[in-house]
Design a protein around this motif. Sequence first.
Motif, mmCIF file in Angstrom:
data_model
loop_
_atom_site.group_PDB
_atom_site.id
_atom_site.type_symbol
_atom_site.label_atom_id
_atom_site.label_comp_id
_atom_site.label_asym_id
_atom_site.label_seq_id
_atom_site.Cartn_x
_atom_site.Cartn_y
_atom_site.Cartn_z
ATOM 1 N N GLY A 128 1.417 4.848 8.727
ATOM 2 C CA GLY A 128 -0.260 4.662 8.969
ATOM 3 C C GLY A 128 -0.585 2.662 8.818
ATOM 4 O O GLY A 128 -1.137 2.403 8.899
ATOM 5 N N PHE A 129 0.617 1.731 8.354
ATOM 6 C CA PHE A 129 0.744 0.649 7.649
ATOM 7 C C PHE A 129 1.466 -0.208 9.567
ATOM 8 O O PHE A 129 2.034 0.281 10.021
ATOM 9 C CB PHE A 129 1.796 0.476 6.679
ATOM 10 C CG PHE A 129 1.491 -0.794 6.486
ATOM 11 C CD1 PHE A 129 0.626 -1.459 5.522
ATOM 12 C CD2 PHE A 129 2.191 -1.964 6.541
ATOM 13 C CE1 PHE A 129 0.396 -2.940 4.951
ATOM 14 C CE2 PHE A 129 2.068 -3.369 6.442
ATOM 15 C CZ PHE A 129 1.404 -3.711 5.133
ATOM 16 N N GLY A 144 -2.031 4.420 -1.963
ATOM 17 C CA GLY A 144 -1.998 5.969 -1.585
ATOM 18 C C GLY A 144 -0.379 6.703 -2.291
ATOM 19 O O GLY A 144 -0.188 5.687 -3.621
ATOM 20 N N ASP A 145 0.010 7.234 -2.278
ATOM 21 C CA ASP A 145 0.848 8.035 -3.212
ATOM 22 C C ASP A 145 2.175 7.016 -3.593
ATOM 23 O O ASP A 145 2.787 7.275 -4.482
ATOM 24 C CB ASP A 145 1.486 9.298 -2.151
ATOM 25 C CG ASP A 145 0.560 10.277 -1.775
ATOM 26 O OD1 ASP A 145 -0.270 9.792 -2.635
ATOM 27 O OD2 ASP A 145 0.889 11.082 -1.075
ATOM 28 N N PRO A 172 -8.160 0.089 -0.754
ATOM 29 C CA PRO A 172 -7.785 0.436 1.063
ATOM 30 C C PRO A 172 -9.435 0.076 1.826
ATOM 31 O O PRO A 172 -10.210 0.161 1.598
ATOM 32 C CB PRO A 172 -7.941 1.890 0.908
ATOM 33 C CG PRO A 172 -8.039 2.605 -0.064
ATOM 34 C CD PRO A 172 -8.769 1.094 -1.013
ATOM 35 N N ALA A 173 -8.382 -0.240 3.260
ATOM 36 C CA ALA A 173 -9.297 -0.993 4.115
ATOM 37 C C ALA A 173 -8.325 -1.033 5.608
ATOM 38 O O ALA A 173 -6.929 -0.525 6.062
ATOM 39 C CB ALA A 173 -8.474 -3.033 3.619
ATOM 40 N N GLN A 174 -9.091 -1.285 6.743
ATOM 41 C CA GLN A 174 -8.653 -0.684 7.676
ATOM 42 C C GLN A 174 -7.908 0.251 8.148
ATOM 43 O O GLN A 174 -6.427 0.166 8.953
ATOM 44 C CB GLN A 174 -7.848 -2.524 7.974
ATOM 45 C CG GLN A 174 -8.225 -3.448 7.854
ATOM 46 C CD GLN A 174 -7.607 -4.659 8.188
ATOM 47 O OE1 GLN A 174 -6.630 -4.775 7.367
ATOM 48 N NE2 GLN A 174 -7.521 -4.992 9.789
ATOM 49 N N GLY A 175 -8.338 1.091 7.387
ATOM 50 C CA GLY A 175 -7.539 2.365 7.828
ATOM 51 C C GLY A 175 -5.968 2.657 7.039
ATOM 52 O O GLY A 175 -5.467 3.658 7.717
ATOM 53 N N PHE A 176 -5.958 1.892 5.947
ATOM 54 C CA PHE A 176 -4.689 2.320 5.483
ATOM 55 C C PHE A 176 -5.664 2.314 3.935
ATOM 56 O O PHE A 176 -5.780 1.395 3.157
ATOM 57 C CB PHE A 176 -4.214 1.490 5.582
ATOM 58 C CG PHE A 176 -2.308 1.459 4.519
ATOM 59 C CD1 PHE A 176 -1.373 2.195 5.076
ATOM 60 C CD2 PHE A 176 -1.973 0.713 3.234
ATOM 61 C CE1 PHE A 176 0.141 3.002 5.081
ATOM 62 C CE2 PHE A 176 -0.961 1.147 3.274
ATOM 63 C CZ PHE A 176 -0.259 2.379 3.820
#
Length: 215
Positions: free
Chosen positions: A39-40, A53-54, A111-115
Amino acid sequence: MNPNCTPAARITKSLLGYGVIAGPIYGVVALAQALTREGFDPIRHAWSLLANGDFGWIQITNFIVTGLMTVVAAVGLRRALTPGRGSTWGPLLIVAYGLSLVGAGIFRADPAQGFPAGAPQPSTISWHGMLHFMVGGVGFLCLIVACFVLASRFTRDGQRRLAWFSRITGVVFLAGFAGIASGSHGPTTLAFVAAVLTVFAWLTTVSVHFYRTAA
């Protein structure tokens, strides 16, 4: 390392060695994540978002370790510089930049822009997200000033190439910082990444210079 170095010079060289490796370590670790984290998007997402994230602990550790190495390198730079123009403020400003990297790791960006993948765009900035931007901004400004302070010192010492590299680095980082602070993305994000890598290349170059000249 020259076996004829004094004990003090050996310590100085050891400290400066951290400045030589700080940038390459930061760049390799961050780039590896940027290319492999699900997703990045390196074109849209700032590297600060990798702290989420994890696997966010990797980038958090990257920030903190690199920041501490930068601080140690600044101590070595202070020891290597003879008294005179920039010998105090140059290293102190680099210390501030190193501490800002540590702070950026402690205070994680939101978190931003879907990440990370599926993360919604936050409607408000969290306290730690705000502190991330604040400590980063202060550190960036200190680093920009440090470039021009040391450029003045290098000019006085007749090190014209280092002086010009320092000025160019300061200007490039100022432009990159202004661009990312404007909130735009795409080419601006890539330009900021290039500016960060330029800064670490500068730190490596300066550290190598004083490593070689420390007696």
